[in-house]
Design a protein around this motif. Structure first.
Motif, short mmCIF file in Angstrom:
data_model
loop_
_atom_site.label_atom_id
_atom_site.label_comp_id
_atom_site.label_asym_id
_atom_site.label_seq_id
_atom_site.Cartn_x
_atom_site.Cartn_y
_atom_site.Cartn_z
N GLU A 55 48.43 33.12 54.05
CA GLU A 55 49.08 31.76 53.61
C GLU A 55 47.83 30.75 53.63
OE1 GLU A 55 52.87 29.84 56.26
OE2 GLU A 55 52.32 32.56 55.71
N LEU A 56 46.96 31.41 54.40
CA LEU A 56 46.12 29.95 54.78
C LEU A 56 45.79 29.77 53.57
CD1 LEU A 56 44.23 30.72 58.22
CD2 LEU A 56 46.09 29.50 57.31
N VAL A 57 45.02 30.83 52.79
CA VAL A 57 44.11 30.68 50.67
C VAL A 57 45.57 29.63 50.16
CG1 VAL A 57 43.51 31.89 48.90
CG2 VAL A 57 42.56 32.52 51.36
N ALA A 58 46.60 30.11 50.08
CA ALA A 58 47.59 29.74 49.68
C ALA A 58 48.14 28.45 49.43
CB ALA A 58 49.06 30.63 49.42
N SER A 59 47.79 28.09 51.23
CA SER A 59 48.08 26.34 51.73
C SER A 59 46.33 25.77 50.89
CB SER A 59 48.37 26.18 53.26
OG SER A 59 46.80 26.87 53.21
N GLY A 60 45.57 26.68 50.91
CA GLY A 60 44.38 25.16 51.02
C GLY A 60 43.38 25.52 51.99
N ALA A 61 43.81 25.61 52.67
CA ALA A 61 42.99 25.95 53.61
C ALA A 61 42.38 26.53 54.49
CB ALA A 61 44.09 26.08 55.46
N VAL A 62 41.69 27.57 53.37
CA VAL A 62 40.95 28.91 53.87
C VAL A 62 40.70 28.45 51.79
CG1 VAL A 62 40.51 30.88 54.08
CG2 VAL A 62 41.33 29.71 55.71
N VAL A 63 39.66 29.12 52.22
CA VAL A 63 38.42 29.54 50.48
C VAL A 63 38.33 30.29 50.27
CG1 VAL A 63 38.99 27.05 50.03
CG2 VAL A 63 36.89 28.09 50.28
N ALA A 64 38.43 31.23 49.43
CA ALA A 64 37.53 32.48 49.22
C ALA A 64 36.58 33.00 47.95
CB ALA A 64 38.61 33.81 49.25
N SER A 65 35.49 33.17 48.32
CA SER A 65 34.61 34.11 47.19
C SER A 65 33.62 34.46 47.10
CB SER A 65 33.88 32.17 47.55
OG SER A 65 32.77 32.42 48.56
N ALA A 66 32.96 35.12 46.82
CA ALA A 66 32.56 36.20 46.16
C ALA A 66 31.58 36.20 47.03
CB ALA A 66 32.19 36.87 45.33
N LYS A 67 30.91 37.14 47.81
CA LYS A 67 29.39 37.44 48.11
C LYS A 67 28.10 36.82 48.19
CE LYS A 67 27.31 39.27 51.89
NZ LYS A 67 27.34 40.31 53.36
N ASP A 68 27.32 36.31 48.55
CA ASP A 68 25.52 36.63 47.34
C ASP A 68 25.10 37.22 46.58
OD1 ASP A 68 26.11 33.67 47.64
OD2 ASP A 68 23.95 33.60 49.60
N PRO A 69 25.30 37.79 44.64
CA PRO A 69 25.18 38.45 44.39
C PRO A 69 23.79 39.39 44.68
CG PRO A 69 24.49 36.79 43.08
CD PRO A 69 25.29 36.12 44.00
N GLY A 70 23.94 40.88 44.54
CA GLY A 70 22.39 41.24 45.68
C GLY A 70 22.81 42.81 44.21
N PRO A 71 22.18 43.91 44.82
CA PRO A 71 22.22 44.43 44.25
C PRO A 71 23.54 45.68 43.70
CG PRO A 71 21.08 45.29 46.09
CD PRO A 71 21.50 44.07 46.37
N ARG A 73 27.34 47.26 43.72
CA ARG A 73 27.24 48.71 44.37
C ARG A 73 28.84 49.04 43.61
NH1 ARG A 73 25.93 47.17 50.72
NH2 ARG A 73 23.79 47.14 50.70
N ARG A 74 29.12 49.77 43.96
CA ARG A 74 30.61 50.56 44.10
C ARG A 74 31.38 49.77 44.58
NH1 ARG A 74 29.99 57.00 42.72
NH2 ARG A 74 28.29 56.92 40.89
N GLY A 75 33.02 49.42 44.12
CA GLY A 75 33.61 49.30 44.96
C GLY A 75 34.23 47.70 45.09
N ARG A 76 35.49 47.43 45.29
CA ARG A 76 35.27 46.13 45.76
C ARG A 76 34.52 44.68 45.40
NH1 ARG A 76 40.87 43.61 48.22
NH2 ARG A 76 40.25 41.08 46.85
N PRO A 77 33.87 44.26 45.22
CA PRO A 77 33.07 43.00 45.69
C PRO A 77 33.15 41.88 47.12
CG PRO A 77 33.07 42.91 43.19
CD PRO A 77 34.15 43.91 43.01
N VAL A 78 32.29 42.47 47.95
CA VAL A 78 32.84 41.67 49.52
C VAL A 78 32.88 40.39 49.43
CG1 VAL A 78 31.81 41.29 51.49
CG2 VAL A 78 31.81 43.42 50.55
N GLU A 79 33.77 39.58 49.93
CA GLU A 79 34.64 38.15 49.58
C GLU A 79 34.72 37.55 50.58
OE1 GLU A 79 38.75 36.71 47.58
OE2 GLU A 79 39.10 37.51 49.12
N LEU A 80 33.83 36.38 50.81
CA LEU A 80 33.77 35.46 52.01
C LEU A 80 35.23 34.55 52.16
CD1 LEU A 80 30.33 35.15 52.00
CD2 LEU A 80 31.16 36.67 53.47
N LEU A 81 35.30 34.38 53.30
CA LEU A 81 36.10 33.29 53.88
C LEU A 81 35.60 32.09 54.18
CD1 LEU A 81 39.44 35.56 54.94
CD2 LEU A 81 39.02 35.10 52.63
N THR A 82 35.89 30.73 54.02
CA THR A 82 35.92 29.17 54.80
C THR A 82 36.44 28.83 54.92
OG1 THR A 82 34.16 28.38 54.74
CG2 THR A 82 33.99 29.07 52.39
N LEU A 83 36.75 27.86 56.03
CA LEU A 83 37.34 26.49 55.80
C LEU A 83 37.30 25.62 54.55
CD1 LEU A 83 36.68 25.01 59.21
CD2 LEU A 83 38.40 26.86 57.95
#
Length: 411
Positions: A55-71, A73-83
């Motif tokens: 809900e906070l992402v939908a309202s625009g209060a919080v944004v999600a972005s992919a973590k800095d690229p690195g080696p 790895r398998r699986g879903r990329p780690v996502e960072l949340l920030t104001l």
């Protein structure tokens, strides 16, 4: 159907708002966090946290972005949340003894810019504030101004000397200077000791980033320190915490401006170190020349810095044994260069810190330089500002006031 389910002021709605404020507060204090890190700090169930974040992402209060690229790895990329970085900015100002330092950052902990200017030690306060205003005007292409607080959330100000309940303004004509600050800034101002703010900055962005127990010492024209305990800046009674420069190291030593004798400041400040070097036959116009001499193999310069480091290490060891920090950070011009001083500090720590604790303490050089105090002012705002504690104001809220402060996270 339960009627309370649609009551925006009912217990479930208040509980949800409390969860939202908890998540926003954690992102405000710590900057970008993964969902896993946020979950560990929030103590909410995975389902509840996912619902709140969505809900906070939908309202625009919080944004999600992919973590800095690195080696890869398998699986879903780690996502960072920030104001949301567009939600507002904070300005930090450090009124040091002989310079003004300014910095600006957004609520996502992204530093927008910084600037500094030296001045005479006796420059009047109105002129120092004018200088700060001018420096802020150079940040972000001139988009930030102290007189434009409609776009600036708050200002954190660092000054020399104790700042607390009974000393809530710079030394001297406290009431007059506080009025000058309030009049020029035209908005909320949070005031604290500038060295204590540098400690907060180093634990937020610098050498001790992410560490919750930090001992900071700055060796400059004055000598002071700061403690971050349990992730919170420790002020002490009436803002008297961190006066490490006034711990006695030589009872038969020089008289200190505090009224004591042989304080650390009388042997480890810039002036004291230069006097010791010159008394031993060395020649240096400033502390940079003394460091250059030591780097070039000048034994006198090396010995002076080594002696100073021994005194510094003795004080730090005593404080370590009392409060148990995990990281010690040393900054300021006296410690900025060379190895002689830090080597002596390490030797003193090895000899004096309790054996059971010695391998749990690391010594690091400060990373943020002169602008550390100004960045600490920003960190103070991000931790405490009522404007940010209540962010964001949602359209369907009837209670949009600031949240009650969390005493365990009080910065």
């Amino acid at each position: 159907m339960l009627g309370g389910m649609h009551d925006h002021d009912g217990p479930l709605a208040r509980l949800r708002r409390g969860h939202e404020e908890l998540v926003l507060g954690l992102l405000r204090r710590h900057g970008p966090l993964s969902r896993g890190q946020l979950g560990q700090r929030a103590g909410l169930s995975r389902t509840t946290l996912s619902d709140i974040v969505a809900e906070l992402v939908a309202s625009g209060a919080v944004v999600a972005s992919a973590k800095d690229p690195g080696p890869r790895r398998r699986g879903r990329p780690v996502e960072l949340l920030t104001l949301n970085p567009q939600a507002g900015q904070a300005i930090g100002i450090d009124f040091a003894r002989r310079a003004v330092h300014v910095a600006a950052a957004n609520v996502a902990h992204e530093v927008i810019g910084s600037a500094s200017a030296a001045h005479a030690a006796d420059l009047p306060w109105p002129d120092r504030i004018d200088l700060a205003d001018s420096l802020v005007g150079t940040l972000a292409g001139g988009a930030l101004r102290l007189s434009a607080l409609g776009t600036v959330g708050a200002i954190g100000v660092g000054v020399v000397g104790p700042v607390g309940h009974l000393t809530s303004a710079p030394p001297g004509d406290a009431q007059g200077r506080e009025e000058l600050l309030a009049k020029r800034f035209g908005g909320p101002v949070l005031l604290d000791n500038n060295t204590r703010l540098a400690a907060l900055a180093e634990s937020t962005w610098g050498a001790a980033a992410g560490r919750r127990n930090v001992l900071y010492l700055r060796l400059s024209h004055g000598v002071g320190g700061g403690l971050v305990v349990g992730g919170a800046l420790h002020r002490g009674t009436d803002g008297l915490s961190g006066e490490l420069g006034h711990i006695t190291v030589d009872p038969a030593g020089a008289r200190c401006e505090c009224g004591g004798t042989g304080c650390l400041e009388t042997v480890a400040s810039i002036g004291a170190v230069l006097r010791a070097y010159r008394a031993a036959g060395g020649r240096a116009a400033d502390i940079a020349e003394l460091h250059s001499a030591a780097d070039a193999g000048d034994r006198t310069a090396h010995d002076v810095l080594h002696t100073v480091g021994g005194h510094v290490g003795a004080v730090l060891a005593a404080v370590c044994n009392a409060v148990g920090p995990g990281v010690i950070v040393i900054g300021g011009e006296v410690a900025d260069r060379g190895t002689a001083l830090l080597t002596a500090v390490e030797q003193a720590l090895d000899a004096r810190v309790l054996p059971i604790a010695r391998d749990r303490v690391t010594l690091r050089r400060a990373e943020l330089g002169d602008v550390g105090g100004a960045l600490g002012g920003i960190a103070l705002v991000l931790h405490e500002s009522p404007l940010l504690a209540g962010y964001p104001a949602r359209p369907d809220r009837t209670d949009s006031g600031p949240a009650d402060p969390d005493p365990q996270e009080d910065a």
